[in-house]
Design a protein around this motif. Structure first.
Motif, short mmCIF file in Angstrom:
data_model
loop_
_atom_site.label_atom_id
_atom_site.label_comp_id
_atom_site.label_asym_id
_atom_site.label_seq_id
_atom_site.Cartn_x
_atom_site.Cartn_y
_atom_site.Cartn_z
N GLY A 144 17.53 24.35 -2.72
CA GLY A 144 17.48 25.50 -1.80
C GLY A 144 17.03 25.05 -0.44
N ASP A 145 16.05 25.77 0.12
CA ASP A 145 15.63 25.49 1.50
C ASP A 145 14.13 25.27 1.62
N ALA A 146 13.49 24.89 0.49
CA ALA A 146 12.09 24.44 0.52
C ALA A 146 11.09 25.49 1.00
N ASP A 147 11.41 26.78 0.79
CA ASP A 147 10.45 27.79 1.25
C ASP A 147 9.87 28.65 0.11
N HIS A 148 10.25 28.40 -1.13
CA HIS A 148 9.81 29.33 -2.19
C HIS A 148 8.30 29.29 -2.39
N GLY A 149 7.71 28.09 -2.35
CA GLY A 149 6.25 28.00 -2.48
C GLY A 149 5.55 28.76 -1.36
N GLY A 150 5.94 28.49 -0.14
CA GLY A 150 5.33 29.16 1.02
C GLY A 150 5.56 30.66 0.99
N ASN A 151 6.78 31.07 0.63
CA ASN A 151 7.09 32.50 0.55
C ASN A 151 6.16 33.20 -0.44
N MET A 152 6.04 32.63 -1.63
CA MET A 152 5.26 33.29 -2.69
C MET A 152 3.77 33.26 -2.39
N THR B 67 18.64 31.84 -12.31
CA THR B 67 17.77 32.62 -11.42
C THR B 67 16.51 33.00 -12.20
N MET B 68 15.65 33.75 -11.53
CA MET B 68 14.43 34.25 -12.17
C MET B 68 14.72 35.06 -13.43
N LEU B 69 15.91 35.64 -13.50
CA LEU B 69 16.26 36.40 -14.71
C LEU B 69 16.28 35.52 -15.95
N LEU C 173 10.86 22.19 -5.88
CA LEU C 173 12.07 22.62 -6.61
C LEU C 173 13.06 23.23 -5.62
N ASP C 174 12.54 24.07 -4.72
CA ASP C 174 13.41 24.74 -3.75
C ASP C 174 13.93 23.75 -2.70
N ARG C 175 13.20 22.65 -2.48
CA ARG C 175 13.71 21.62 -1.58
C ARG C 175 14.96 20.97 -2.19
N GLY D 218 13.06 35.91 2.46
CA GLY D 218 13.95 35.23 1.52
C GLY D 218 14.40 36.17 0.42
N ALA D 219 15.14 35.62 -0.51
CA ALA D 219 15.68 36.41 -1.61
C ALA D 219 14.55 36.91 -2.51
N ALA D 220 13.52 36.10 -2.68
CA ALA D 220 12.50 36.41 -3.68
C ALA D 220 11.69 37.66 -3.33
N ARG E 255 19.38 44.72 -8.33
CA ARG E 255 19.24 44.29 -6.94
C ARG E 255 20.00 42.99 -6.67
N GLY E 256 19.87 42.02 -7.59
CA GLY E 256 20.44 40.69 -7.33
C GLY E 256 21.81 40.47 -7.94
N LYS E 257 22.23 41.37 -8.81
CA LYS E 257 23.55 41.28 -9.45
C LYS E 257 23.76 39.96 -10.18
N ALA F 126 14.87 22.56 -12.32
CA ALA F 126 14.54 23.93 -12.73
C ALA F 126 14.68 24.88 -11.55
N ASP F 127 15.08 26.11 -11.84
CA ASP F 127 15.19 27.11 -10.78
C ASP F 127 13.80 27.49 -10.26
N PRO F 128 13.60 27.48 -8.95
CA PRO F 128 12.28 27.84 -8.40
C PRO F 128 11.83 29.24 -8.80
N GLY F 129 12.72 30.21 -8.72
CA GLY F 129 12.34 31.60 -9.05
C GLY F 129 12.04 31.77 -10.54
N ALA F 130 12.76 31.06 -11.40
CA ALA F 130 12.44 31.11 -12.83
C ALA F 130 11.07 30.49 -13.07
P1 ADP Z 1 15.69 32.06 -0.53
O1 ADP Z 1 16.68 31.66 -1.58
O2 ADP Z 1 16.18 33.19 0.31
O3 ADP Z 1 15.20 30.88 0.26
P2 ADP Z 1 13.35 31.91 -2.20
O4 ADP Z 1 13.48 30.45 -2.03
O5 ADP Z 1 11.99 32.48 -1.95
O6 ADP Z 1 14.42 32.68 -1.32
O7 ADP Z 1 13.73 32.30 -3.69
C1 ADP Z 1 14.74 31.64 -4.39
C2 ADP Z 1 14.81 32.18 -5.80
O8 ADP Z 1 15.27 33.52 -5.79
C3 ADP Z 1 15.82 31.44 -6.67
O9 ADP Z 1 15.23 30.30 -7.26
C4 ADP Z 1 16.21 32.49 -7.70
O10 ADP Z 1 15.38 32.45 -8.84
C5 ADP Z 1 15.95 33.79 -7.00
N1 ADP Z 1 17.23 34.44 -6.67
C6 ADP Z 1 18.03 34.20 -5.63
N2 ADP Z 1 19.11 35.02 -5.65
C7 ADP Z 1 18.97 35.79 -6.77
C8 ADP Z 1 19.72 36.85 -7.37
N3 ADP Z 1 20.86 37.28 -6.81
N4 ADP Z 1 19.25 37.41 -8.52
C9 ADP Z 1 18.09 36.97 -9.08
N5 ADP Z 1 17.34 36.00 -8.56
C10 ADP Z 1 17.76 35.41 -7.42
#
Ligand code: ADP
Ligand code: MG
Length: 204
Positions: free
Chosen positions: A36-44, A130-132, A31-33, A79-81, A121-123, A185-189
């Motif tokens: 995004g930048d394809a790192d959400h699985g590895g990050n988590m 997003t995960m929200l 999903l992050d690929r 990363g952001a997560a 934090r994420g505004k 789908a959003d990776p963080g969600a």
């Molecule tokens: P990065 O985006 O730095 O590569 P990750 O890939 O680990 O970090 O995480 C990405 C996820 O972080 C997104 O799918 C989204 O759900 C969540 N995210 C990113 N920015 C925000 C934000 N400002 N508020 C809430 N969630 C966010």
């Protein structure tokens, strides 16, 4: 709905989440690929494996364990997560009562504190993809269904995750894609849905 809050129970939640993150690493990365930048699985996976290595016996109560888990995620995920999940757990922990009985209102207060922390934090707001978008409906469903709160929250998180598919991202890396962020789908969600589903299996 009253249950016992113990460090073992909170740790069981984190272990279940770690297992689900590992099982879904490829999905989260894919999903992050796409947006995004394809790192959400590895990050988590990196973060939750480190959390799963914490020894529950080292902590006096669930609050202290959860704080350490939060700091571990902030330190390891990157990363952001990382900071977002870390803030979620840190605020949730601070709102937990002492170990012992915890009722629906107690969990509700802790969940609201955690999700408000992500928002501060994420505004981001609802609908920003997003995960929200998984967490906000989960907390709403938790509040509205005191008799079956965790199951309702898990179902609402998953519906919220699915609802991110057509959304255009307004926060985070996916927002750089503009309209092209729609359709996935959003990776963080998606990882947040796993967190709530793990809670439904371990805390209900
Ligand atoms: P990065 O985006 O730095 O590569 P990750 O890939 O680990 O970090 O995480 C990405 C996820 O972080 C997104 O799918 C989204 O759900 C969540 N995210 C990113 N920015 C925000 C934000 N400002 N508020 C809430 N969630 C966010
Ligand atoms: Mg990423």
């Amino acid at each position: 709905m009253t249950s016992e809050l113990t460090v073992q129970k909170f740790a069981a939640w984190m272990h279940a989440f770690a297992d689900d993150v590992v099982a879904n690493e490829a999905l989260l990365t894919d999903l992050d690929r796409q947006i995004g930048d394809a790192d959400h699985g590895g990050n988590m996976v990196r973060g939750m494996k480190a959390v799963a290595e914490l020894d529950a016996a080292d902590f006096a109560n669930a609050r202290d364990y959860a704080k350490k888990a939060a700091m571990t995620l902030i330190g390891k995920v990157g990363g952001a997560a990382g900071p977002l999940y870390g803030t979620l757990l840190l605020r949730l922990a601070a709102a937990l009562p002492d170990d012992g009985p915890i009722d629906h209102a107690g969990w509700s207060a802790a969940l609201h504190a955690g999700v408000d922390g992500v928002r501060d934090r994420g505004k981001a707001s609802a609908g920003d993809k997003t995960m929200l978008d998984a967490l906000l409906p989960a907390v709403e469903a938790f509040d509205a269904n005191p008799d079956d709160a965790w199951a309702a929250a898990a179902a609402a998180a998953d519906a919220g995750r699915a609802a991110t598919v057509p959304m255009v991202a307004h926060k985070g890396r996916a927002s750089y894609l503009g309209e092209r962020s729609a359709g996935v789908a959003d990776p963080g969600a998606t990882s947040s849905t796993l967190l709530v589903q793990a809670a439904a299996r371990t805390l209900a």
